[in-house]
Design an enzyme around this catalytic site. Structure first.
Site, PDB file in Angstrom:
ATOM      1  N   GLU A 190      -4.453   2.357  -4.648  1.00 35.97           N
ATOM      2  CA  GLU A 190      -3.005   2.404  -4.515  1.00 35.97           C
ATOM      3  C   GLU A 190      -2.476   1.133  -3.849  1.00 35.97           C
ATOM      4  O   GLU A 190      -1.374   1.126  -3.294  1.00 35.97           O
ATOM      5  CB  GLU A 190      -2.574   3.637  -3.715  1.00 35.97           C
TER       6      GLU A 190
ATOM      7  N   ASP B 171       0.859  -1.188   0.000  1.00 37.02           N
ATOM      8  CA  ASP B 171       0.000   0.000   0.000  1.00 37.02           C
ATOM      9  C   ASP B 171       0.890   1.232   0.000  1.00 37.02           C
ATOM     10  O   ASP B 171       1.735   1.398   0.877  1.00 37.02           O
ATOM     11  CB  ASP B 171      -0.907  -0.016   1.235  1.00 37.02           C
TER      12      ASP B 171
ATOM     13  N   ASP C 213      -0.791   9.290 -10.904  1.00 38.14           N
ATOM     14  CA  ASP C 213      -0.690   8.267 -11.946  1.00 38.14           C
ATOM     15  C   ASP C 213       0.770   7.912 -12.216  1.00 38.14           C
ATOM     16  O   ASP C 213       1.111   6.738 -12.405  1.00 38.14           O
ATOM     17  CB  ASP C 213      -1.351   8.765 -13.227  1.00 38.14           C
TER      18      ASP C 213
END
Length: 473
Positions: free
Chosen positions: A385, A336, A353
Site C-alpha cells: 500500500e 502510505d 483493491d
C-alpha cells in the site's frame, strides 16, 4: 434532440451521401474509354466506407435511397438511357450490400488498428461484392461494349476490385488530424519522407519506360518500405497513389498514341499487389502492439497501472542524473495508506483493491496536472500500500502543496466509499538540488512518513532538513 431535428439531421446526412455518390459517379463516368467501362470508379468504395464507419447509416432508408438516386442521376446526366442507368445503379448497390454483409458476418474490427486477419476479411468482402455486382453489371457491359457475358463479368469484376483495393483502405484508415506541435509534424513527415521519395522516383522510372506490363510492380519496394513502418494509413495512401499512377500508365496517359482500355489482367494484378503492403503494415502494427503490451505488463503494476518498483527506480535514477547537470530542484513523495490492513480485514480484499486503484487515479490526476516540468511526475507502487512519486523541476514548497491536495482528496474518497473503515494517507516529502541518489531521497521521505504516522496519520510531513544538500557542498 426533438424528433423533427433528428429527422432533419438524417435528411441532411442522406443528402450529403447522395451528392457525394453523384459527384464520384460522374468522375467515374468521365474516366470511361471507348469500348470500355470506367477506369476509376470511386463511388462504390466511398459508399461502402461510409456504411462501415457509420453503422447507424446502414439502417436508414434515406441513405440508401439517396445513394441510388446519386448513381442514377449521374448516368442520366451523362446521356445514359433510363433503363441501363437503373440497372447499373442496382449492380453497384448490390455489390456494396454484399460486401457489407460479408464484413458484418466476418465481424471486421476497426480497420484503423487492423490486423492481418482484418485485411484478409476486408479483401474477402470486396471480392464477394465485386463478384455479385458483376453478375448484374455484365448484362449492361455486354449491351454497351459488346463481347460475351463472361468477358463482361470479368471486366466489371476487375474494375470494381482494383478500385476497392485502391480507395477503401484509405477511407477506412484515415483519422481525424490531431495537431500537437511543429516537432511532432516534422517527425511524422520525416518517417515517411524516404518511402515517398523512393515512390516518386520509381514512378518516374516507370513512366519513362512506358511499359505498363513490366512497370506494374515497380513501386513495390517503396510500398514495402512504408509498410514495414506499421502505419496503415500512410501505407494505404501510398498504395492508392501507386495504383492510380499505374492505371494512368496502363491507359497511356502522356503517350503520343490514343488512350487504350486497361486489361483485366493488369487491374487484377494491381489489386493483388495492393494487398501485400497492407498485410505487411498490419502485421508490423500488430507486432508493435504486442510488444507494447508485453512492455506494459513488465513495467506497470497490474492493479493500479502505475510503474512497478524496479521500473520506477530506473526512471527516477535517470531523471536524477539529468538533474545533476542542470541543477534543477527535484521533489520526492513517499505515501502510505493508513490502516490498510484493517480495511482488508473488515471489507475484504476487493475493497482493498478498489482503494488502491482509486488512490492511484488521484495521484495521476493531481501530479499529472502539474506543469513545472514538461516531463511530468514519475509515479510508482513500491510496496503493498506504498506509493512513491518523483517530481522533477518541482520545489519542496510546491511538492508540499501537491501532497496536501492528494491527502485531502484521498480522505474525501475514502470516507465516501468506506466510511470510518476508509484508508487515509500519510505522506512524506523530501527535495534536493544537484547530485543525489534515489536512496537518499527515499530514506528522507520515508522518515517523514513515519513522523506522519506517529503524529496521528492522515498528515503531510516535510523532511526536517527541507532540501538535501548536494554531495560535496
Amino acid at each position: 434532440m426533438t424528433l423533427a431535428s433528428f429527422a432533419g439531421t438524417r435528411a441532411v446526412r442522406a443528402l450529403a451521401v447522395g451528392v457525394v455518390i453523384f459527384t464520384a459517379s460522374v468522375a467515374g463516368i468521365d474516366s470511361r474509354l471507348p469500348e470500355s467501362i470506367a477506369v476509376l470508379w470511386p463511388a462504390n468504395a466511398i459508399l461502402l466506407a461510409v456504411l462501415v464507419r457509420h453503422r447507424a447509416a446502414r439502417r436508414h432508408l434515406e441513405v440508401w435511397s439517396a445513394a441510388a438516386v446519386g448513381y442514377v442521376a449521374a448516368d442520366l446526366s451523362q446521356g445514359t438511357a433510363a433503363t441501363p442507368a437503373v440497372v447499373l445503379a442496382v449492380a453497384n448497390l448490390a455489390g456494396v450490400v454484399v460486401a457489407l454483409l460479408v464484413f458484418v458476418r466476418l465481424d471486421v474490427a476497426d480497420v484503423r488498428v487492423a490486423t492481418p486477419s482484418t485485411v484478409v476479411r476486408l479483401a474477402s468482402g470486396c471480392v464477394a461484392g465485386c463478384a455479385v455486382g458483376a453478375v448484374i453489371g455484365a448484362t449492361v457491359a455486354v449491351s454497351y461494349f459488346g463481347g460475351t457475358w463472361p468477358e463482361g463479368w470479368l471486366s466489371w469484376f476487375a474494375c470494381d476490385l482494383v478500385n476497392y483495393a485502391c480507395l477503401l483502405p484509405v477511407l477506412l484508415t484515415v483519422r481525424r488530424w490531431r495537431w500537437t506541435s511543429w516537432t511532432g509534424l516534422v517527425g511524422a513527415l520525416r518517417t515517411v519522407a524516404t518511402s515517398w521519395t523512393l515512390l516518386i522516383a520509381l514512378l518516374v522510372v516507370a513512366w519513362l519506360m512506358r511499359d505498363s506490363g513490366s512497370a506494374v510492380a515497380f513501386t513495390m519496394p517503396a510500398l514495402m518500405a512504408c509498410a514495414l513502418g506499421g502505419r496503415m494509413f500512410a501505407t494505404a495512401l501510398m498504395v492508392m497513389t501507386s495504383t492510380v499512377a499505374m492505371l494512368a500508365l496502363s491507359v497511356g496517359v502522356g503517350a503520343s498514341a490514343a488512350p487504350a482500355p486497361v486489361s483485366t489482367t493488369t487491374q487484377i494484378a494491381l489489386a493483388l499487389l495492393a494487398l501485400g503492403p497492407l498485410l505487411v503494415a498490419a502485421a508490423t502494427a500488430e507486432r508493435r502492439r504486442l510488444l507494447d503490451e508485453i512492455r506494459q505488463a513488465t513495467t506497470r503494476d497490474d492493479l493500479t497501472g502505475v510503474l512497478r518498483r524496479g521500473e520506477f527506480a530506473a526512471r527516477a535514477q535517470e531523471l536524477l542524473a539529468h538533474g545533476d547537470s542542470t541543477g534543477m530542484p527535484t521533489a520526492f513523495l513517499m505515501m502510505d495508506l493508513d490502516h490498510f490492513k484493517l480495511l482488508n480485514d473488515r471489507r475484504g480484499h476487493r475493497a482493498g483493491d478498489q482503494a488502491l486503484v482509486e488512490f492511484s487515479a488521484i495521484l495521476r490526476d493531481v501530479l499529472g496536472s502539474q506543469r513545472d516540468d514538461p516531463r511530468g511526475a514519475i509515479i510508482g507502487r513500491v510496496g503493498g500500500e506504498e506509493f512513491a512519486a518523483l517530481l522533477p523541476g518541482v520545489s519542496v514548497e510546491r511538492a508540499r502543496a501537491l501532497a496536501e491536495e492528494i491527502r485531502r482528496r484521498q480522505e474525501d474518497r475514502a470516507r465516501a466509499d468506506f466510511g470510518a473503515d476508509g484508508s487515509t494517507v500519510s505522506i512524506g516529502v523530501s527535495g534536493c538540488t544537484g547530485r543525489h541518489t534515489l536512496d537518499e531521497l527515499m530514506m528522507s521521505a520515508d522518515a517523514s512518513v513515519y513522523s506522519a504516522k506517529r503524529q496521528g496519520r492522515n498528515d503531510v510531513v516535510v523532511f526536517a532538513d527541507t532540501v538535501l544538500r548536494a554531495v560535496g557542498d
